[in-house]
Design a protein around this motif. Structure first.
Motif, PDB file in Angstrom:
ATOM      1  N   GLY A   1     -17.656 -24.172  14.868  1.00 46.47           N
ATOM      2  CA  GLY A   1     -19.019 -23.697  14.634  1.00 46.47           C
ATOM      3  C   GLY A   1     -19.148 -22.182  14.694  1.00 46.47           C
ATOM      4  O   GLY A   1     -20.200 -21.628  14.332  1.00 46.47           O
ATOM      5  N   ILE A   2     -18.114 -21.491  15.167  1.00 47.08           N
ATOM      6  CA  ILE A   2     -18.168 -20.029  15.230  1.00 47.08           C
ATOM      7  C   ILE A   2     -17.889 -19.442  13.858  1.00 47.08           C
ATOM      8  O   ILE A   2     -16.836 -19.690  13.260  1.00 47.08           O
ATOM      9  N   GLN A   3     -18.851 -18.678  13.354  1.00 45.91           N
ATOM     10  CA  GLN A   3     -18.751 -18.130  12.011  1.00 45.91           C
ATOM     11  C   GLN A   3     -18.153 -16.727  12.026  1.00 45.91           C
ATOM     12  O   GLN A   3     -18.125 -16.051  13.049  1.00 45.91           O
ATOM     13  N   GLU A   4     -17.692 -16.285  10.878  1.00 41.01           N
ATOM     14  CA  GLU A   4     -17.176 -14.931  10.734  1.00 41.01           C
ATOM     15  C   GLU A   4     -18.263 -13.925  11.093  1.00 41.01           C
ATOM     16  O   GLU A   4     -19.405 -14.074  10.704  1.00 41.01           O
ATOM     17  N   GLY A   5     -17.904 -12.898  11.854  1.00 42.45           N
ATOM     18  CA  GLY A   5     -18.882 -11.902  12.274  1.00 42.45           C
ATOM     19  C   GLY A   5     -19.773 -12.380  13.394  1.00 42.45           C
ATOM     20  O   GLY A   5     -20.881 -11.866  13.580  1.00 42.45           O
ATOM     21  N   SER A   6     -19.313 -13.364  14.161  1.00 38.61           N
ATOM     22  CA  SER A   6     -20.098 -13.905  15.275  1.00 38.61           C
ATOM     23  C   SER A   6     -20.554 -12.796  16.214  1.00 38.61           C
ATOM     24  O   SER A   6     -19.840 -11.825  16.464  1.00 38.61           O
ATOM     25  N   LYS A   7     -21.770 -12.962  16.764  1.00 41.31           N
ATOM     26  CA  LYS A   7     -22.306 -11.989  17.716  1.00 41.31           C
ATOM     27  C   LYS A   7     -21.911 -12.307  19.154  1.00 41.31           C
ATOM     28  O   LYS A   7     -22.322 -11.609  20.076  1.00 41.31           O
ATOM     29  N   LEU A   8     -21.110 -13.339  19.338  1.00 38.77           N
ATOM     30  CA  LEU A   8     -20.725 -13.778  20.681  1.00 38.77           C
ATOM     31  C   LEU A   8     -20.041 -12.649  21.441  1.00 38.77           C
ATOM     32  O   LEU A   8     -19.048 -12.076  20.991  1.00 38.77           O
ATOM     33  N   GLN A   9     -20.583 -12.338  22.627  1.00 36.41           N
ATOM     34  CA  GLN A   9     -20.049 -11.275  23.471  1.00 36.41           C
ATOM     35  C   GLN A   9     -19.397 -11.812  24.743  1.00 36.41           C
ATOM     36  O   GLN A   9     -18.485 -11.182  25.279  1.00 36.41           O
ATOM     37  N   ILE A  10     -19.869 -12.970  25.222  1.00 35.56           N
ATOM     38  CA  ILE A  10     -19.352 -13.538  26.471  1.00 35.56           C
ATOM     39  C   ILE A  10     -18.971 -14.998  26.230  1.00 35.56           C
ATOM     40  O   ILE A  10     -19.813 -15.805  25.819  1.00 35.56           O
ATOM     41  N   LEU A  11     -17.714 -15.329  26.495  1.00 34.26           N
ATOM     42  CA  LEU A  11     -17.241 -16.703  26.362  1.00 34.26           C
ATOM     43  C   LEU A  11     -16.493 -17.068  27.634  1.00 34.26           C
ATOM     44  O   LEU A  11     -15.464 -16.471  27.963  1.00 34.26           O
ATOM     45  N   LYS A  12     -17.032 -18.064  28.365  1.00 34.46           N
ATOM     46  CA  LYS A  12     -16.444 -18.478  29.631  1.00 34.46           C
ATOM     47  C   LYS A  12     -16.044 -19.952  29.558  1.00 34.46           C
ATOM     48  O   LYS A  12     -16.889 -20.820  29.322  1.00 34.46           O
ATOM     49  N   LEU A  13     -14.744 -20.191  29.780  1.00 34.01           N
ATOM     50  CA  LEU A  13     -14.191 -21.542  29.709  1.00 34.01           C
ATOM     51  C   LEU A  13     -13.370 -21.828  30.965  1.00 34.01           C
ATOM     52  O   LEU A  13     -12.305 -22.430  30.915  1.00 34.01           O
ATOM     53  N   MET A  14     -13.880 -21.425  32.112  1.00 29.71           N
ATOM     54  CA  MET A  14     -13.162 -21.597  33.380  1.00 29.71           C
ATOM     55  C   MET A  14     -13.037 -23.075  33.755  1.00 29.71           C
ATOM     56  O   MET A  14     -14.000 -23.831  33.683  1.00 29.71           O
ATOM     57  N   ASP A  15     -11.820 -23.469  34.140  1.00 25.63           N
ATOM     58  CA  ASP A  15     -11.535 -24.835  34.617  1.00 25.63           C
ATOM     59  C   ASP A  15     -12.081 -25.891  33.654  1.00 25.63           C
ATOM     60  O   ASP A  15     -12.845 -26.781  34.043  1.00 25.63           O
ATOM     61  N   CYS A  16     -11.666 -25.791  32.417  1.00 25.78           N
ATOM     62  CA  CYS A  16     -12.104 -26.747  31.379  1.00 25.78           C
ATOM     63  C   CYS A  16     -10.986 -27.701  30.967  1.00 25.78           C
ATOM     64  O   CYS A  16     -11.108 -28.394  29.958  1.00 25.78           O
ATOM     65  N   ASN A  17      -9.876 -27.704  31.731  1.00 27.73           N
ATOM     66  CA  ASN A  17      -8.761 -28.600  31.435  1.00 27.73           C
ATOM     67  C   ASN A  17      -8.211 -28.352  30.025  1.00 27.73           C
ATOM     68  O   ASN A  17      -7.876 -29.287  29.291  1.00 27.73           O
ATOM     69  N   LEU A  18      -8.112 -27.093  29.657  1.00 24.83           N
ATOM     70  CA  LEU A  18      -7.654 -26.737  28.316  1.00 24.83           C
ATOM     71  C   LEU A  18      -6.177 -27.069  28.148  1.00 24.83           C
ATOM     72  O   LEU A  18      -5.369 -26.913  29.067  1.00 24.83           O
ATOM     73  N   THR A  19      -5.832 -27.502  26.958  1.00 23.93           N
ATOM     74  CA  THR A  19      -4.451 -27.852  26.629  1.00 23.93           C
ATOM     75  C   THR A  19      -3.803 -26.720  25.845  1.00 23.93           C
ATOM     76  O   THR A  19      -4.463 -25.752  25.449  1.00 23.93           O
ATOM     77  N   ALA A  20      -2.504 -26.854  25.600  1.00 23.71           N
ATOM     78  CA  ALA A  20      -1.805 -25.862  24.783  1.00 23.71           C
ATOM     79  C   ALA A  20      -2.394 -25.828  23.370  1.00 23.71           C
ATOM     80  O   ALA A  20      -2.487 -24.765  22.745  1.00 23.71           O
ATOM     81  N   GLU A  21      -2.810 -26.988  22.868  1.00 18.16           N
ATOM     82  CA  GLU A  21      -3.437 -27.045  21.536  1.00 18.16           C
ATOM     83  C   GLU A  21      -4.774 -26.299  21.538  1.00 18.16           C
ATOM     84  O   GLU A  21      -5.115 -25.618  20.553  1.00 18.16           O
ATOM     85  N   ASP A  22      -5.518 -26.436  22.624  1.00 17.94           N
ATOM     86  CA  ASP A  22      -6.780 -25.690  22.735  1.00 17.94           C
ATOM     87  C   ASP A  22      -6.505 -24.191  22.695  1.00 17.94           C
ATOM     88  O   ASP A  22      -7.237 -23.426  22.046  1.00 17.94           O
ATOM     89  N   ALA A  23      -5.456 -23.777  23.404  1.00 18.22           N
ATOM     90  CA  ALA A  23      -5.108 -22.357  23.432  1.00 18.22           C
ATOM     91  C   ALA A  23      -4.785 -21.852  22.034  1.00 18.22           C
ATOM     92  O   ALA A  23      -5.189 -20.746  21.641  1.00 18.22           O
ATOM     93  N   ALA A  24      -4.064 -22.670  21.259  1.00 23.75           N
ATOM     94  CA  ALA A  24      -3.744 -22.277  19.888  1.00 23.75           C
ATOM     95  C   ALA A  24      -5.013 -22.156  19.042  1.00 23.75           C
ATOM     96  O   ALA A  24      -5.151 -21.231  18.225  1.00 23.75           O
ATOM     97  N   SER A  25      -5.976 -23.063  19.266  1.00 29.10           N
ATOM     98  CA  SER A  25      -7.245 -23.014  18.524  1.00 29.10           C
ATOM     99  C   SER A  25      -8.025 -21.752  18.858  1.00 29.10           C
ATOM    100  O   SER A  25      -8.625 -21.123  17.973  1.00 29.10           O
ATOM    101  N   ILE A  26      -7.999 -21.394  20.142  1.00 29.24           N
ATOM    102  CA  ILE A  26      -8.680 -20.168  20.565  1.00 29.24           C
ATOM    103  C   ILE A  26      -8.095 -18.963  19.838  1.00 29.24           C
ATOM    104  O   ILE A  26      -8.818 -18.103  19.327  1.00 29.24           O
ATOM    105  N   GLY A  27      -6.773 -18.899  19.797  1.00 30.44           N
ATOM    106  CA  GLY A  27      -6.122 -17.778  19.144  1.00 30.44           C
ATOM    107  C   GLY A  27      -6.507 -17.654  17.678  1.00 30.44           C
ATOM    108  O   GLY A  27      -6.655 -16.539  17.150  1.00 30.44           O
ATOM    109  N   GLN A  28      -6.707 -18.794  17.009  1.00 31.91           N
ATOM    110  CA  GLN A  28      -7.041 -18.775  15.586  1.00 31.91           C
ATOM    111  C   GLN A  28      -8.474 -18.323  15.324  1.00 31.91           C
ATOM    112  O   GLN A  28      -8.773 -17.692  14.309  1.00 31.91           O
ATOM    113  N   VAL A  29      -9.393 -18.631  16.263  1.00 34.42           N
ATOM    114  CA  VAL A  29     -10.806 -18.317  16.036  1.00 34.42           C
ATOM    115  C   VAL A  29     -11.205 -16.953  16.591  1.00 34.42           C
ATOM    116  O   VAL A  29     -12.233 -16.393  16.190  1.00 34.42           O
ATOM    117  N   LEU A  30     -10.408 -16.383  17.478  1.00 35.63           N
ATOM    118  CA  LEU A  30     -10.754 -15.096  18.085  1.00 35.63           C
ATOM    119  C   LEU A  30     -10.983 -13.976  17.063  1.00 35.63           C
ATOM    120  O   LEU A  30     -11.848 -13.124  17.282  1.00 35.63           O
TER     121      LEU A  30
END
Length: 605
Positions: A246-275
């Motif tokens: 749902g995050i679009q190009e040019g997002s205005k998002l300034q703060i993203l907090k995902l503390m203790d969300c049981n993230l997987t290695a696949e989630d980490a890869a997804s984060i890297g792609q959308v950053l």
């Protein structure tokens, strides 16, 4: 009410009579007759206008509809021209008057609709206000903060109904309401009604998978979103890739907090792609996600596209030596970084040996947290070289790194080059003589010091006098923690002497707990002088868990001091055996003195 037409009963009587003139009647009138007819029409119109206004007033109490000024102006104009042009009164004039009068009901209807709209808005406002008041919150059209309100699924249902009534809402916080998991999806699906939303906090809501998946639509329909906090929701893990779509190009998002969300290695890869779409990102918190360390390279690669990054939180993320090297190579891409937290990653030992120098790129770094990182001697040697270059540093935490206290290249000797340092936390660092001496010498060059934590360093006991000059010079000191430092009576005497001279006047928190070797005389001297710390809010003199000890006569001095410590709100006296009469004194102290001190003394011991 039927829409008024040309022959509506609200038309003037004069018009009705004039339209029903007998056939063959004289259509041309004398100037006097014309004048009288006009006058009669005016009076009739005014009378019916008043009646009409009265009706509207009865229907909508409190409203004040404006009279139709156009009719009066037109009639006045006709009266003014009648004497000079008496023969201009024709059927066309009568028609014009009829149309004019027929407009009056339409104006009133428009006013009624407007008043109805205002009434609806008022009703909406009342509903929102009642809902918030029920939860102990003040109404605010732009912000709803329901953090830790014990929300139920019923409350969540009410909130669903209210969201469409809040088009100007910019902040919604329902964090720490762990009983509404499963009831949040309907709320999230209503977010499109509040497209101006800038802040959404859902921390620790026990989000279900359905709740989590609904977040994709939220990100699609809130283009102005600046903060998203999903921390402490384990079901985010494994589903993050779909959310981030749902995050679009040019997002205005300034703060993203995902503390203790049981993230997987696949989630980490997804984060890297959308950053790369989040070029405005300033605060990024992935703490307590132990499985992302192995995919950190993907995340860091994405973060290279966020030049505005100001805070990077990677506490307990399973980082390794290699992770530190990857991060170090990327520091040059974050010139605005203010906070870096790499704490509680025990496997990074040795990672700073060749990477610490990269920290020099962070010219504006204010906070560096490396506690419990198992720093090796090589790490400390490298950090010793770069620390003096971090001239903007305000907070440094090196706790639970035992090599800090025994390293030959002592890091603590370089602290003197950090004039803005306000927080220094080095508890549990196994400080030895050389390290403590280096700390003492450096601390005298730290005029901005507000927080000093030396807890769990046994060498401090019997040597507090070495810090005497520092304690005198630290005019800004607000927090002093000496927990489990093996303090003796002489140390407490040193502290009291500093207090008596008039130093430490800004001190708010003092932790002297787990120092069981101080005599009753030492506690008596301290108890008598502690009221000189007029801004003190928290004091802890508890004993170690395995120790229990009878209170001496000094306890009466402490009780007397409580009346003078007007700011005190926390008093820790665990494992001191308090005589029953004094227990009663503690129980009734708050009531008699109208205070609210929390006495932590374990009265059932």
């Amino acid at each position: 009410m039927a829409e008024p037409g040309p022959h509506h009963p609200w038309q003037t009587l004069a018009e009705s009579k004039e339209e029903k003139q007998p056939e063959g009647g004289n259509l041309r009138k004398s100037p006097f007759s014309l004048f009288m007819n006009q006058l009669q029409r005016k009076k009739s119109s005014e009378k019916e206008g008043k009646s009409q206004s009265s009706l509207v007033s009865r229907l909508f109490k409190g409203s004040k509809p404006n009279p139709p000024q156009s009719d009066l102006k037109k009639e006045n104009s006709e009266l003014e021209t009648t004497d000079s042009q008496p023969e201009m009164e024709t059927e066309a004039g009568i028609k014009t008057q009829t149309e004019t009068n027929s407009e009056t009901p339409n104006t009133s209807e428009a006013e009624s609709q407007s008043l109805g709209t205002k009434t609806d808005l008022g009703s909406n406002s009342t509903e929102v206000e009642q809902f918030l008041q029920k939860l102990g919150k003040k109404p605010n059209s732009r912000s709803i903060d329901l953090n830790n309100c014990g929300l139920t699924s019923t409350d969540a249902t009410e909130l669903v109904a209210l969201l469409p009534l809040l088009p100007d809402l910019e902040e919604l916080d329902v964090s720490w309401n762990d009983f509404i998991g499963g009831a949040l999806k309907p709320i999230l699906l209503q977010i499109h009604h509040v497209s101006k939303l800038k802040i959404l906090r859902l921390s620790n809501c026990r989000l279900t998978t359905d709740d989590v998946l609904a977040l994709e639509e939220v990100l699609n329909t809130t283009p102005d979103l600046e903060e998203l906090n999903l921390s402490w929701n384990s079901n985010v893990g494994g589903n993050l890739s779909q959310i981030l779509q749902g995050i679009q190009e040019g997002s205005k998002l300034q703060i993203l907090k995902l503390m203790d969300c049981n993230l997987t290695a696949e989630d980490a890869a997804s984060i890297g792609q959308v950053l790369p779409r989040m070029q405005n990102l300033e605060v990024f918190d992935l703490s307590i996600n132990r499985n992302i360390g192995c995919s950190l390279s993907t995340i860091v690669q994405g973060l290279k596209n966020t030049p505005s990054l100001k805070a990077l939180e990677l506490h307990t993320c399973g980082l390794t030596q290699n992770s530190i090297q990857i991060l170090g190579a990327a520091f040059a891409h974050w010139p605005e970084l203010r906070r870096l937290d790499l704490s509680s990653n025990k496997e990074v030992e040795g990672g700073f040996k060749d990477s610490a120098a990269h920290l020099a790129h962070l010219k504006h770094l204010n906070v560096l947290d490396l506690h419990q990182c198992s720093l090796s001697e090589e790490d400390i040697e490298s950090l010793t070289q770069v620390i003096p270059l971090l001239s903007s540093l305000q907070e440094l935490d090196l706790s639970a790194n035992k090599k800090v206290g025994s390293s030959s290249e002592n890091l603590l000797s370089r602290l003197r080059f950090l004039p803005d340092l306000a927080t220094l936390i080095i508890n549990g660092c196994a400080l030895g003589k050389d390290a403590f001496t280096a700390l003492v010498e450096s601390s005298m060059y730290l005029p901005s010091l507000k927080i000093l934590d030396l807890s769990w360093n046994k060498y401090v006991g019997g040597n507090l006098n070495m810090l005497l000059e520092t304690l005198k010079l630290s005019v800004m000191l607000q927090v002093l923690r000496l927990r489990s430092c093996s303090l003796v009576t002489e140390d407490l005497t040193v502290l009291v002497s500093v207090i008596q001279i008039g130093h430490l006047t800004k001190l708010q928190q003092l932790d002297l707990s787990y120092n069981d070797n101080i005599s009753d005389e030492g506690w008596a001297t301290f108890s008598q002088n502690v009221p000189l710390l007029k801004e003190l809010t928290a004091l802890d003199i508890s004993l170690r868990p395995a120790n229990f000890r009878e209170c001496g006569l000094w306890f009466e001095h402490l009780l007397n001091s409580l009346t003078k410590l007007t700011m005190l709100s926390e008093l820790g006296i665990q494992r001191w055996r308090i005589p029953a009469p004094h227990e009663d004194d503690l129980e009734y102290f708050n009531h008699h003195h109208k205070r609210s001190i929390h006495f932590d003394y374990g009265k059932f011991q």
